[in-house]
Design an enzyme around this catalytic site. Structure first.
Site, PDB file in Angstrom:
ATOM      1  N   SER A 189      -6.222 -13.388  23.444  1.00  0.00           N
ATOM      2  CA  SER A 189      -4.832 -13.473  23.657  1.00  0.00           C
ATOM      3  C   SER A 189      -4.440 -15.209  23.577  1.00  0.00           C
ATOM      4  CB  SER A 189      -4.197 -13.064  25.023  1.00  0.00           C
ATOM      5  OG  SER A 189      -3.314 -13.356  25.479  1.00  0.00           O
ATOM      6  N   TYR A 202      -5.344 -12.569  34.114  1.00  0.00           N
ATOM      7  CA  TYR A 202      -5.443 -12.139  32.886  1.00  0.00           C
ATOM      8  C   TYR A 202      -5.905 -13.301  32.024  1.00  0.00           C
ATOM      9  CZ  TYR A 202      -3.650 -10.564  28.206  1.00  0.00           C
ATOM     10  OH  TYR A 202      -3.797 -10.360  27.040  1.00  0.00           O
TER      11      TYR A 202
HETATM   12  N1  NAD Z   1       0.421  -6.602  24.262  1.00  0.00           N
HETATM   13  C1  NAD Z   1       0.399  -7.976  24.315  1.00  0.00           C
HETATM   14  O1  NAD Z   1       1.518  -8.619  24.080  1.00  0.00           O
HETATM   15  C2  NAD Z   1      -0.954  -8.665  24.038  1.00  0.00           C
HETATM   16  C3  NAD Z   1      -0.921 -10.069  23.578  1.00  0.00           C
HETATM   17  C4  NAD Z   1      -2.080 -10.808  23.419  1.00  0.00           C
HETATM   18  C5  NAD Z   1      -3.158 -10.102  23.649  1.00  0.00           C
HETATM   19  N2  NAD Z   1      -3.409  -8.790  23.921  1.00  0.00           N
HETATM   20  C6  NAD Z   1      -4.596  -8.160  24.088  1.00  0.00           C
HETATM   21  O2  NAD Z   1      -4.614  -6.826  23.063  1.00  0.00           O
HETATM   22  C7  NAD Z   1      -5.373  -5.821  23.707  1.00  0.00           C
HETATM   23  C8  NAD Z   1      -4.984  -4.666  23.718  1.00  0.00           C
HETATM   24  O3  NAD Z   1      -3.712  -4.853  24.338  1.00  0.00           O
HETATM   25  P1  NAD Z   1      -2.436  -3.694  24.466  1.00  0.00           P
HETATM   26  O4  NAD Z   1      -1.280  -4.279  24.571  1.00  0.00           O
HETATM   27  O5  NAD Z   1      -2.538  -2.707  23.144  1.00  0.00           O
HETATM   28  O6  NAD Z   1      -2.839  -3.041  25.466  1.00  0.00           O
HETATM   29  P2  NAD Z   1      -2.120  -1.240  26.043  1.00  0.00           P
HETATM   30  O7  NAD Z   1      -2.093  -1.249  27.612  1.00  0.00           O
HETATM   31  O8  NAD Z   1      -1.074  -0.906  25.283  1.00  0.00           O
HETATM   32  O9  NAD Z   1      -3.710  -0.401  25.663  1.00  0.00           O
HETATM   33  C9  NAD Z   1      -4.746  -0.852  26.115  1.00  0.00           C
HETATM   34  C10 NAD Z   1      -5.569   0.398  25.870  1.00  0.00           C
HETATM   35  O10 NAD Z   1      -6.904   0.183  26.404  1.00  0.00           O
HETATM   36  C11 NAD Z   1      -7.242   1.198  27.179  1.00  0.00           C
HETATM   37  N3  NAD Z   1      -8.239   0.826  28.285  1.00  0.00           N
HETATM   38  C12 NAD Z   1      -8.022   0.145  29.265  1.00  0.00           C
HETATM   39  N4  NAD Z   1      -8.842  -0.141  30.377  1.00  0.00           N
HETATM   40  C13 NAD Z   1     -10.021   0.387  29.727  1.00  0.00           C
HETATM   41  C14 NAD Z   1     -11.394   0.586  30.158  1.00  0.00           C
HETATM   42  N5  NAD Z   1     -11.819   0.192  31.088  1.00  0.00           N
HETATM   43  N6  NAD Z   1     -12.190   1.252  28.934  1.00  0.00           N
HETATM   44  C15 NAD Z   1     -11.874   1.641  27.882  1.00  0.00           C
HETATM   45  N7  NAD Z   1     -10.633   1.665  27.410  1.00  0.00           N
HETATM   46  C16 NAD Z   1      -9.479   0.913  28.314  1.00  0.00           C
HETATM   47  C17 NAD Z   1      -6.285   1.867  27.531  1.00  0.00           C
HETATM   48  O11 NAD Z   1      -6.421   3.389  27.992  1.00  0.00           O
HETATM   49  C18 NAD Z   1      -5.267   1.569  26.537  1.00  0.00           C
HETATM   50  O12 NAD Z   1      -5.375   2.829  25.466  1.00  0.00           O
HETATM   51  C19 NAD Z   1      -5.751  -6.529  25.102  1.00  0.00           C
HETATM   52  O13 NAD Z   1      -6.919  -6.981  25.241  1.00  0.00           O
HETATM   53  C20 NAD Z   1      -4.716  -7.300  25.344  1.00  0.00           C
HETATM   54  O14 NAD Z   1      -5.221  -8.549  26.220  1.00  0.00           O
HETATM   55  C21 NAD Z   1      -2.061  -8.112  23.993  1.00  0.00           C
END
Ligand code: NAD
Length: 314
Positions: A189, A202
């Protein structure tokens, strides 16, 4: 002997058109692989394991990698969601292109079982995308030690547990075909590159992820594994932000995190305005960065911003 090892030999017999990585009869315990990527270093034809693949970035990464010609294991705590994603990929690209597996990324036994299932199904793993992650935002007074532990467990420990389970598979493949390298890409991130106000649990877990990426890279280079991180900006169109009940847009509005904001659109515009390119990060931006990590043979241990200019390296 690792429980997945016999399955590595399965690619030779596979009739789905999958065995770009063919296992040839080895000398005793030594595997020999005859890898036939369609193009040197291309993402096309690789077996990818994507955690957190049931929704958000992970879902889009799984689907877009399949569109690019990968075979994709969709791993998630939410098995029903993972199955839906895998079903959609199989409908578009043919039965057997995708497999859903249940995993808790921070649980060693769960991850080991998932890896065994994936290797048994596809005959190996070429690209591990460690994407599953969670957010618990709040001030120092609001975030409890339990919240802190949960975020650390999934985002930081989960990355290590995944690499611990997957790296031996990639290393065995490289040992059998030393001219070929394999990849681990962490979805980190922009909060892993600079601090995040009232989001320290986070940000700390993501800063830690960069430390793991660099350290894994230094160690695993000896085993033919490149390890890189991609660091997206805010995915303002994704479910994490837009969920009408629990999304960050409604949460930040309710918490008054954005001064003067009275609607979720105000909150959204506030975050868009922080990006020189004026928009949130999209999954296609992230997939392009993941492709770069795989296709660039001469890079490891990097953390690549995908932020529209919001975060710049120095
Ligand atoms: N959404 C954003 O703005 C953003 C920005 C930068 C980075 N990220 C990173 O991208 C990645 C995905 O984020 P997102 O926004 O798509 O999240 P999201 O919440 O939409 O999806 C996360 C997924 O991970 C699964 N999950 C959660 N805990 C778990 C576990 N212990 N074991 C297996 N699966 C698990 C959930 O069931 C879900 O399907 C993360 O690492 C997040 O930090 C997100």
């Amino acid at each position: 002997m690792a429980s997945w090892l016999p399955h590595l030999r399965g690619r030779l017999a596979d009739e789905r058109g999958l065995p770009r990585l063919r296992v040839l009869p080895g000398d005793g315990a030594v595997l020999r692989l005859d890898v036939e990527w369609p193009a040197a270093g291309a993402v096309l034809g690789r077996v990818a394991l994507v955690t957190g693949g049931a929704q958000g970035f992970g879902r889009e990464i799984a689907e877009q990698l399949a569109d690019l010609g990968c075979w994709v294991a969709v791993a998630d705590l939410n098995l029903a969601g993972a199955r839906e994603v895998a079903r959609g990929i199989n409908e578009r690209h043919g039965t057997g292109r995708s497999l859903a597996v249940e995993v808790d990324v921070a649980d060693e036994a769960s991850f080991a079982a998932a890896v065994e299932d994936v290797v048994a199904f596809f005959g190996g793993i070429d690209l591990f995308v460690s994407n599953a992650g969670i957010v618990r935002a709040g001030s120092v007074g609001e975030i409890t030690p339990e919240d802190f532990d949960l975020v650390t467990r999934v985002n930081y420990r989960g990355y290590f547990v995944g690499v611990r389970a997957v790296a031996p598979v990639l290393a065995a493949q490289h040992a059998a075909a030393p001219e070929h390298w394999f990849d681990i890409v962490e979805v980190n991130s922009k909060s892993g590159l600079s601090g995040s106000r009232k989001n320290f649990a986070y940000a700390g877990s993501k800063f830690g992820g960069i430390g793991l990426t660099q350290s894994f890279a230094l160690e695993l280079v000896e085993q033919g594994i490149k390890v890189n991180a991609v660091c997206p900006g805010n995915y303002l169109d994704g479910p994490l932000w837009t969920d009408p009940e629990r999304g960050l847009l409604v949460q930040y509005l309710a918490a008054g995190k954005v001064p003067g904001a009275t609607t979720v659109d105000d909150v959204r515009r506030h975050y868009e305005a922080q990006v020189p390119m004026g928009r949130g990060c999209r999954p296609a931006d992230v997939v392009r960065a993941i492709r770069y990590c795989v296709e660039q043979a001469y890079e490891t241990g990097q953390a690549i911003p995908v932020t529209g200019g919001q975060t710049m390296l120095h």
